[in-house]
Write a protein that holds these residues in place. Sequence first.
Motif, mmCIF file in Angstrom:
data_model
loop_
_atom_site.group_PDB
_atom_site.id
_atom_site.type_symbol
_atom_site.label_atom_id
_atom_site.label_comp_id
_atom_site.label_asym_id
_atom_site.label_seq_id
_atom_site.Cartn_x
_atom_site.Cartn_y
_atom_site.Cartn_z
ATOM 1 N N MET A 112 75.983 -16.350 20.569
ATOM 2 C CA MET A 112 75.641 -17.661 21.131
ATOM 3 C C MET A 112 76.137 -18.781 20.234
ATOM 4 S SD MET A 112 71.901 -17.629 22.956
ATOM 5 C CE MET A 112 71.052 -17.560 21.422
ATOM 6 N N MET A 113 76.031 -18.586 18.927
ATOM 7 C CA MET A 113 76.467 -19.616 17.987
ATOM 8 C C MET A 113 77.970 -19.868 18.126
ATOM 9 S SD MET A 113 75.525 -21.774 15.744
ATOM 10 C CE MET A 113 74.007 -21.321 14.970
ATOM 11 N N GLU A 114 78.742 -18.810 18.266
ATOM 12 C CA GLU A 114 80.189 -18.976 18.456
ATOM 13 C C GLU A 114 80.484 -19.778 19.714
ATOM 14 O OE1 GLU A 114 82.269 -15.259 18.420
ATOM 15 O OE2 GLU A 114 81.228 -14.581 16.623
ATOM 16 N N LEU A 115 79.784 -19.457 20.774
ATOM 17 C CA LEU A 115 80.001 -20.135 22.043
ATOM 18 C C LEU A 115 79.602 -21.608 21.965
ATOM 19 C CD1 LEU A 115 80.965 -19.711 24.904
ATOM 20 C CD2 LEU A 115 78.674 -18.959 25.502
ATOM 21 N N VAL A 116 78.458 -21.887 21.382
ATOM 22 C CA VAL A 116 78.003 -23.274 21.258
ATOM 23 C C VAL A 116 78.947 -24.079 20.373
ATOM 24 C CG1 VAL A 116 76.172 -24.726 20.293
ATOM 25 C CG2 VAL A 116 75.600 -22.825 21.771
ATOM 26 N N LEU A 117 79.384 -23.495 19.268
ATOM 27 C CA LEU A 117 80.316 -24.211 18.390
ATOM 28 C C LEU A 117 81.635 -24.499 19.100
ATOM 29 C CD1 LEU A 117 79.620 -22.481 14.973
ATOM 30 C CD2 LEU A 117 78.935 -24.768 15.712
ATOM 31 N N ALA A 118 82.094 -23.557 19.922
ATOM 32 C CA ALA A 118 83.317 -23.796 20.697
ATOM 33 C C ALA A 118 83.105 -24.929 21.694
ATOM 34 C CB ALA A 118 83.748 -22.528 21.414
ATOM 35 N N LEU A 119 81.967 -24.929 22.391
ATOM 36 C CA LEU A 119 81.683 -26.001 23.347
ATOM 37 C C LEU A 119 81.543 -27.339 22.636
ATOM 38 C CD1 LEU A 119 79.131 -24.222 25.706
ATOM 39 C CD2 LEU A 119 81.437 -24.949 26.283
ATOM 40 N N LEU A 120 80.877 -27.352 21.490
ATOM 41 C CA LEU A 120 80.731 -28.600 20.743
ATOM 42 C C LEU A 120 82.067 -29.081 20.195
ATOM 43 C CD1 LEU A 120 77.427 -27.920 18.806
ATOM 44 C CD2 LEU A 120 77.757 -29.438 20.756
ATOM 45 N N GLY A 121 82.915 -28.145 19.789
ATOM 46 C CA GLY A 121 84.236 -28.512 19.297
ATOM 47 C C GLY A 121 85.076 -29.149 20.375
ATOM 48 N N LEU A 122 85.026 -28.589 21.583
ATOM 49 C CA LEU A 122 85.771 -29.178 22.691
ATOM 50 C C LEU A 122 85.229 -30.551 23.042
ATOM 51 C CD1 LEU A 122 86.254 -26.077 24.988
ATOM 52 C CD2 LEU A 122 87.981 -27.225 23.628
ATOM 53 N N GLY A 123 83.914 -30.705 22.984
ATOM 54 C CA GLY A 123 83.309 -32.009 23.248
ATOM 55 C C GLY A 123 83.709 -33.031 22.201
ATOM 56 N N ALA A 124 83.776 -32.597 20.945
ATOM 57 C CA ALA A 124 84.181 -33.507 19.871
ATOM 58 C C ALA A 124 85.633 -33.920 20.027
ATOM 59 C CB ALA A 124 83.959 -32.843 18.514
#
Length: 136
Positions: A112-124
């Motif tokens: 889940m952490m990998e997925l959330v970090l990827a989503l947050l990275g795309l948002g950033a």
Amino acid sequence: MSFLGKLFGGPAVDAVSALGNVFDKLFTSDEEKARARAVLEKIRQQPHLLQAEINRVEAAHRSVFVAGWRPFIGWVCGLGFLWAFLLHPLVEWLVAVQELDIVPPEIRTDHMMELVLALLGLGALRSAEKMTGRSK
């Protein structure tokens, strides 16, 4: 079969190949095909532009199954972290205080952490594009 389905002539391997199929069917003269190949080559060199456009079209879709998958993943991960970091320890404490023989389920948070970090990275990245004036 839809108009686009007929144009594509079947499943496409990727978006650039799909565009190539469309160009072949739309442009008939050699000159038109040469111009289309030049455009296709420019797209091949910058596939992120095509993917961004596909993402924009998906996000504008009325169906929650098309436009809502990213928010769904965010909510699922958010609820998973809520359980893993707040509710699970609280339930464990309550079980210990009440001296019950219940073992609350644990959630592995590494994926889940990998997925959330990827989503947050795309948002950033999207926010950075907006701040620098690169978004349209």
